[in-house]
Design an enzyme around this catalytic site. Structure first.
Site, PDB file in Angstrom:
ATOM      1  N   SER A  52       0.789  -1.244   0.000  1.00 62.07           N
ATOM      2  CA  SER A  52       0.000   0.000   0.000  1.00 62.07           C
ATOM      3  C   SER A  52       0.813   1.282   0.000  1.00 62.07           C
ATOM      4  CB  SER A  52      -0.961   0.011   1.196  1.00 62.07           C
ATOM      5  OG  SER A  52      -2.090  -0.783   0.928  1.00 62.07           O
ATOM      6  N   LYS A  55       0.116   3.772  -2.756  1.00 61.94           N
ATOM      7  CA  LYS A  55      -0.858   4.862  -2.699  1.00 61.94           C
ATOM      8  C   LYS A  55      -0.193   6.235  -2.604  1.00 61.94           C
ATOM      9  CE  LYS A  55      -4.570   1.992  -0.809  1.00 61.94           C
ATOM     10  NZ  LYS A  55      -4.059   0.697  -0.390  1.00 61.94           N
ATOM     11  N   SER A 112      -6.378   3.658   4.054  1.00 65.49           N
ATOM     12  CA  SER A 112      -5.727   2.845   3.024  1.00 65.49           C
ATOM     13  C   SER A 112      -6.757   1.984   2.296  1.00 65.49           C
ATOM     14  CB  SER A 112      -4.631   1.957   3.624  1.00 65.49           C
ATOM     15  OG  SER A 112      -3.787   1.444   2.618  1.00 65.49           O
TER      16      SER A 112
END
Length: 469
Positions: A52, A55, A112
């Site tokens: 993640s 991102k 997230s």
């Protein structure tokens, strides 16, 4: 807790060594934001699955579009069926829901949420693939030459890869190019309706000066973080990849910050672009070390009860004292991580305009009523289950009583059929026709079983009797 942590790290190190040299030590990097000089680098150019922290690139592409005037923070994004179908972590919005871009970015950095990352990609890039092309073009322009992105969220895809060095380049670009958006990366918590979601970054609110940025976790990458912190006017970025747990990720990042803030920068510190290339071409798969083990599945967030340990005689395999920092270095004072401080969550909403106080009260009442209904439904189901179990038990008891009654009746009937001497008489009845009934000879009464079984008396001294009388 100190001994437990040492044991976990020892097990992780042994498993990593058994799995191969590629997993023997995870990537780590410390860089000064202002100068771009590297204070510490360990396997900083090895390829790794980003998870993640991807991102951060999604946010950069969006912020660049806003800076160029091609997007507005008030732009409404529509959640598609594809976005809504993404696996957790997610917000769970229904297809057709509209959310403002600024709220989407806050959710992206704090929660997230993969459904929101997909929503951003589809609304801005036309599709996930179209947005991935924008991400890769941006990565090449920034000098992230060892990175490739296949999606906007970092969910497992063998085409996703990056390096600690590339992520440090991206983090510097976000902090230097968008100073007015730095708050986006260290929001402590967000609130949607009654739901409060805290930041997955375990440094925020626990490490003094921590001000961003993003965590990531999939089984194949381990626990990753790109973090930033400011102390005494110095701004540092720390990258940690492949930690065995969320708590160890936080601890290692804190130790690296401590070491970095205690070191000085001079001409011996290389810049990011000068770091030597790795001999590896594909990311190692950490699944066997991180997830294929006994115990509960590791979680993305730090445990609320976990705090940094003090000095201990147990070995710390991630200790910064064994890391080679360039430049002048003094022994750092270890920062004690405390439980997270309370923060006021930033409110987010769906639709264009923020809800009024009346709307919030109505929504809260609606959610409370739904929660109460769910509670009652659960209680009713539990009660029905208990009632069904009770009925089944009673039915079983009734069956047992019926069986007992049947057994008693059978015994009573058997008693009626006994002979005078108390033995049972077995009689077989054959169906008779009229003729056979008339011709059937009279049956002699059978001797009882007891009489048959009774031995005859024999006089051993007596002579055999004569046939004559």
């Amino acid at each position: 807790m100190n001994v437990s942590r040492a044991l976990r790290l020892t097990a992780f190190a042994i498993a990593a060594l058994v799995s191969g040299s590629a997993l023997a030590a995870s990537p780590a990097l410390v860089v000064e934001v202002e100068s771009g000089r590297v204070l510490h680098a360990e396997r900083a150019t090895d390829p790794w699955f980003p998870a993640s922290v991807t991102k951060l690139m999604t946010a950069y592409v969006v912020l660049e579009q806003v800076r160029a005037g091609q997007l507005s923070m008030e732009k409404l994004l529509t959640v598609s069926e594809n976005a809504a179908s993404q696996p957790p972590s997610k917000m769970g919005f229904k297809p057709g829901t509209e959310i403002r871009l600024d709220n989407a970015l806050k959710i992206l950095m704090v929660k997230s949420a993969n459904d929101i990352a997909t929503t951003i990609a589809e609304n801005i890039g036309g599709s996930v693939d179209g947005f991935a092309e924008m991400m890769n073009e941006t990565a090449m322009r920034l000098g992230m030459k060892n990175s490739h992105f296949a999606n906007p969220h970092g969910l497992p895809d063998e085409r996703n890869q990056t390096t600690a060095r590339d992520m440090a380049i991206l983090a510097r670009a976000l902090l230097l190019e968008f100073p007015n958006q730095q708050n986006l990366f260290h929001i402590g918590a967000i609130q949607f309706g009654r739901r409060i979601m805290r930041n997955t970054n375990g440094l925020i609110g626990r490490y003094p000066g921590a001000d961003g940025m993003k965590t990531g976790f999939i089984c194949s990458s381990g626990f990753n973080v790109v973090a930033s912190a400011t102390r005494n006017g110095r701004h540092l970025i720390t990258v940690v990849f492949g930690a065995p747990s969320a708590n160890e990720r936080t601890m290692k990042a804190a130790e690296l910050f401590d070491r970095g803030f205690s070191s000085s920068v001079n001409f011996t510190n290389p810049v990011l672009t000068a770091l030597p290339a790795s001999s590896l071409t594909t990311p190692p798969d950490m699944r066997s070390v991180i997830c294929d083990r006994r115990g509960p599945m590791p979680q993305e967030e730090d445990s609320p009860a976990a705090v940094a340990e003090g000095e201990t005689s147990a070995p710390n395999l991630f200790s910064s004292s064994v890391m080679a920092f360039a430049g002048g270095t003094t022994q750092p004072m270890r920062t004690t991580l405390l439980p997270r401080t309370a923060v006021e969550p930033e409110r987010i909403w769906v639709g264009l305009t923020p809800p009024s106080e009346a709307d919030l009260a109505a929504e809260a009442a609606k959610e409370k009523a739904a929660a109460e209904k769910a509670r009652k439904s659960k209680a009713t189901a539990k009660s029905k289950k208990g009632s069904a179990a009770k009925d089944a038990k009673e039915a079983s008891s009734d069956d047992a009583e019926v069986s007992a009654d049947d057994e008693k009746a059978s015994t009573k009937e058997a008693v009626k059929t006994k002979g005078k001497n108390g033995s049972r008489v077995s009689v077989t009845l054959k169906p008779l026709t009229k003729d056979t009934k008339e011709k059937a000879p009279a049956t002699k009464p059978q001797a009882s079983v007891a009489e048959k079984a009774k031995p005859a008396k024999v006089d051993a001294a007596a002579k055999p009797k004569s046939s004559k009388n």
